[in-house]
Design a protein around this motif. Sequence first.
Motif, PDB file in Angstrom:
ATOM      1  N   ALA B 210       0.843  -1.204   0.000  1.00 27.32           N
ATOM      2  CA  ALA B 210       0.000   0.000   0.000  1.00 27.32           C
ATOM      3  C   ALA B 210       0.873   1.247   0.000  1.00 27.32           C
ATOM      4  O   ALA B 210       0.633   2.197  -0.756  1.00 27.32           O
ATOM      5  N   ALA B 211       1.931   1.238   0.820  1.00 26.13           N
ATOM      6  CA  ALA B 211       2.827   2.393   0.891  1.00 26.13           C
ATOM      7  C   ALA B 211       3.524   2.629  -0.439  1.00 26.13           C
ATOM      8  O   ALA B 211       3.727   3.766  -0.864  1.00 26.13           O
ATOM      9  N   TYR B 212       3.882   1.541  -1.117  1.00 22.77           N
ATOM     10  CA  TYR B 212       4.583   1.612  -2.405  1.00 22.77           C
ATOM     11  C   TYR B 212       3.721   2.323  -3.451  1.00 22.77           C
ATOM     12  O   TYR B 212       4.232   2.929  -4.387  1.00 22.77           O
ATOM     13  N   GLN B 213       2.383   2.247  -3.275  1.00 18.63           N
ATOM     14  CA  GLN B 213       1.495   2.939  -4.203  1.00 18.63           C
ATOM     15  C   GLN B 213       1.634   4.456  -4.085  1.00 18.63           C
ATOM     16  O   GLN B 213       1.400   5.190  -5.037  1.00 18.63           O
ATOM     17  N   LEU B 214       1.982   4.914  -2.890  1.00 17.38           N
ATOM     18  CA  LEU B 214       1.850   6.344  -2.612  1.00 17.38           C
ATOM     19  C   LEU B 214       3.165   7.105  -2.580  1.00 17.38           C
ATOM     20  O   LEU B 214       3.170   8.326  -2.466  1.00 17.38           O
ATOM     21  N   THR B 215       4.287   6.421  -2.649  1.00 19.87           N
ATOM     22  CA  THR B 215       5.560   7.145  -2.632  1.00 19.87           C
ATOM     23  C   THR B 215       6.551   6.419  -3.524  1.00 19.87           C
ATOM     24  O   THR B 215       6.404   5.228  -3.774  1.00 19.87           O
ATOM     25  N   ASN B 216       7.559   7.149  -3.992  1.00 19.12           N
ATOM     26  CA  ASN B 216       8.604   6.472  -4.742  1.00 19.12           C
ATOM     27  C   ASN B 216       9.985   6.734  -4.161  1.00 19.12           C
ATOM     28  O   ASN B 216      10.975   6.797  -4.862  1.00 19.12           O
ATOM     29  N   ARG B 217      10.016   6.874  -2.823  1.00 21.48           N
ATOM     30  CA  ARG B 217      11.316   6.886  -2.148  1.00 21.48           C
ATOM     31  C   ARG B 217      11.264   5.887  -1.007  1.00 21.48           C
ATOM     32  O   ARG B 217      10.199   5.605  -0.454  1.00 21.48           O
ATOM     33  N   PHE B 218      12.446   5.391  -0.650  1.00 20.33           N
ATOM     34  CA  PHE B 218      12.501   4.260   0.272  1.00 20.33           C
ATOM     35  C   PHE B 218      12.052   4.616   1.687  1.00 20.33           C
ATOM     36  O   PHE B 218      11.171   3.958   2.255  1.00 20.33           O
ATOM     37  N   ALA B 219      12.657   5.661   2.270  1.00 20.29           N
ATOM     38  CA  ALA B 219      12.362   5.975   3.671  1.00 20.29           C
ATOM     39  C   ALA B 219      10.885   6.333   3.868  1.00 20.29           C
ATOM     40  O   ALA B 219      10.245   5.827   4.795  1.00 20.29           O
ATOM     41  N   PRO B 220      10.302   7.177   3.003  1.00 18.54           N
ATOM     42  CA  PRO B 220       8.861   7.435   3.146  1.00 18.54           C
ATOM     43  C   PRO B 220       8.022   6.177   2.970  1.00 18.54           C
ATOM     44  O   PRO B 220       6.991   6.019   3.633  1.00 18.54           O
ATOM     45  N   MET B 221       8.493   5.274   2.105  1.00 17.57           N
ATOM     46  CA  MET B 221       7.748   4.028   1.917  1.00 17.57           C
ATOM     47  C   MET B 221       7.711   3.238   3.226  1.00 17.57           C
ATOM     48  O   MET B 221       6.659   2.747   3.648  1.00 17.57           O
ATOM     49  N   MET B 222       8.868   3.134   3.888  1.00 18.03           N
ATOM     50  CA  MET B 222       8.904   2.386   5.139  1.00 18.03           C
ATOM     51  C   MET B 222       8.043   3.079   6.208  1.00 18.03           C
ATOM     52  O   MET B 222       7.290   2.424   6.946  1.00 18.03           O
ATOM     53  N   ALA B 223       8.125   4.415   6.262  1.00 16.66           N
ATOM     54  CA  ALA B 223       7.351   5.156   7.263  1.00 16.66           C
ATOM     55  C   ALA B 223       5.846   4.967   7.030  1.00 16.66           C
ATOM     56  O   ALA B 223       5.081   4.711   7.974  1.00 16.66           O
ATOM     57  N   LEU B 224       5.429   5.111   5.776  1.00 17.36           N
ATOM     58  CA  LEU B 224       4.012   4.928   5.453  1.00 17.36           C
ATOM     59  C   LEU B 224       3.559   3.504   5.759  1.00 17.36           C
ATOM     60  O   LEU B 224       2.467   3.284   6.295  1.00 17.36           O
ATOM     61  N   ALA B 225       4.416   2.550   5.430  1.00 17.11           N
ATOM     62  CA  ALA B 225       4.075   1.151   5.689  1.00 17.11           C
ATOM     63  C   ALA B 225       3.857   0.928   7.183  1.00 17.11           C
ATOM     64  O   ALA B 225       2.900   0.257   7.597  1.00 17.11           O
ATOM     65  N   VAL B 226       4.738   1.520   7.985  1.00 21.68           N
ATOM     66  CA  VAL B 226       4.594   1.401   9.441  1.00 21.68           C
ATOM     67  C   VAL B 226       3.255   1.995   9.886  1.00 21.68           C
ATOM     68  O   VAL B 226       2.543   1.421  10.710  1.00 21.68           O
ATOM     69  N   GLY B 227       2.904   3.155   9.314  1.00 18.08           N
ATOM     70  CA  GLY B 227       1.612   3.767   9.643  1.00 18.08           C
ATOM     71  C   GLY B 227       0.459   2.839   9.294  1.00 18.08           C
ATOM     72  O   GLY B 227      -0.443   2.604  10.113  1.00 18.08           O
ATOM     73  N   PHE B 228       0.486   2.302   8.092  1.00 21.17           N
ATOM     74  CA  PHE B 228      -0.581   1.382   7.662  1.00 21.17           C
ATOM     75  C   PHE B 228      -0.632   0.144   8.555  1.00 21.17           C
ATOM     76  O   PHE B 228      -1.708  -0.328   8.921  1.00 21.17           O
ATOM     77  N   GLY B 229       0.559  -0.370   8.901  1.00 21.09           N
ATOM     78  CA  GLY B 229       0.611  -1.565   9.742  1.00 21.09           C
ATOM     79  C   GLY B 229       0.044  -1.294  11.123  1.00 21.09           C
ATOM     80  O   GLY B 229      -0.710  -2.117  11.678  1.00 21.09           O
ATOM     81  N   ALA B 230       0.389  -0.132  11.697  1.00 20.84           N
ATOM     82  CA  ALA B 230      -0.105   0.217  13.029  1.00 20.84           C
ATOM     83  C   ALA B 230      -1.623   0.396  13.002  1.00 20.84           C
ATOM     84  O   ALA B 230      -2.342  -0.107  13.876  1.00 20.84           O
ATOM     85  N   VAL B 231      -2.114   1.110  11.995  1.00 14.71           N
ATOM     86  CA  VAL B 231      -3.556   1.334  11.873  1.00 14.71           C
ATOM     87  C   VAL B 231      -4.278  -0.001  11.686  1.00 14.71           C
ATOM     88  O   VAL B 231      -5.332  -0.246  12.293  1.00 14.71           O
TER      89      VAL B 231
END
Lengths: 261, 274
Positions: B210-231
């Motif tokens: 899901a995070a990969y859909q919304l960003t094309n840089r690595f660190a933001p991808m990991m941060a977004l993924a963490v957000g999605f995982g926590a939610v």
Amino acid sequence: MEAIALRDVHVCYDAFVALDGVDLVVGQGQALGIVGPNGSGKSTLLKSIAGLLQPSSGSLCVLGTSPKSLEPGAIAYVPQVEAVDWSFPATVWDVVAMGRFPRIPFWRRFSRADREIVNHALEAVQMESLAKRHIAHLSGGQQQRVFLARALAQQPRLLLLDEPTTGVDHATEEALRLVVRDLVAQGMPVLMTTHDLDRVTEWFDLLCVMDRHILAFGTPEEVVDSGAYAAIREHTHTHGHLRHDHAPHEGHADHPEVRPI
Amino acid sequence: MSYLLAPFAYDFMQRAFIAALLVGVLCSVMGTYVVLRRLSFIGDGIAHASFAGIVIAYLRGADYYIGAAVVAVLTALGIGYVHRKGKVSLDTSIGVLFTGAFALGIFLMSRQRSYTVDLQSFLFGDVLSVTRADLWLIVALGAIIALAVIILYRPLLFASFDPVVAEASGIRAPILDYTLLVLLALTITVSLQSVGIVLVAALLVTPAAAAYQLTNRFAPMMALAVGFGAVSGVGGLYVSYYLRSSSGATIVLLATLLFFLAVGLKRFIKRQRA
């Protein structure tokens, strides 16, 4: 001290002998061009010098020692651009910054000095205006420039380039050549494989022709005068590009044994 | 407000929320590598194989987690070895080994007379049964995994994008690969009780995808993924509390919903720009 010294180096993939007794010496501040047909072991030779492949016999000395015992960042290897997935989430700047990673221990931040080195590398290949672009949106020539910039950012002591001029536009080729000649002028040893036989005198100080071992070695002029080069040259002109009808397991020799997980 | 806080009245729910949050975060951090390095099948394989470890530990009266961790780590190293040697194709070897180990687990379990609900909870996950000791284990292993990812952040990033050049420039790519697989095995181990063997691979892949859909840089991808995982972890547990549904399944369904929202959002942004 020689930058690179190979004596009777053999590299095998299972039963297939990719390098069959290579002898080679390159000094500091010399650019060596490596030409040969497909499957002749050019990439295998570069990968062995980079420490990616282990010779099954012979001695291989890089910057005075074995490639694996050099400090991180000593060797910069520029692969063919097809070697990676360009949809990876990274900008041009991000990829060039990776060149700094081997030089930075984990406890150290990516410093202002590191940033400047990255910016300089981008300027050297004239890519600074595309620094923020995602790497999926680059032409082949731009991808090659990014790879060279990453190698520059690494500030290596040895540069290895695997067919950087294949499939790139003329402007990129010229930009690459100027960067390489500049590094050589500063004393860097450079090894580069190529299919482009037309401009070898402008690129290289030394040229070798190989087909699993070295067939001819010398200055580009000397090698041009030798029969080995002429034979390949004729082949090239007949077929449009270099190939070798009897290359065993064609392509096999150029494929890495290093697999990503 | 009381509606929101109601689940926290129970001790076991508090533990469940902490576990779901930690598992969601850990899986998403590792999931970023799983997605970019295409390891999802490996993750699924490790999870299934670990079932044999859980059953053997149960039969010997040992700790489930230790049994799961031992088998998961051994499986991860075995897969890495087979992959590196490259004699057998990876998906074939995983397909053979993980189904074999999983079947062994079922076989051993079925021969037990007293068999048993709590082993089944590992198949589908039961975050409500997380004990205080389980929670400490999740925290401890989570800290190890987080520390490793911080220390290895740059080499792992380089080797994920370009393993050959990373190795040529002196990064020990083979050791990194094995380390990543062991971290993956530990992440899966601590996640088994919350989301279950069958669904843990989803929690590894979906938030990062899901995070990969919304960003094309690595660190933001990991941060977004963490957000999605926590939610997904916390939200899924809330929903399962009120719907009286399986917690693991609800968490994964919420993550799946977030994934489709991310796909939709990406399309929407593209259309706005066009």
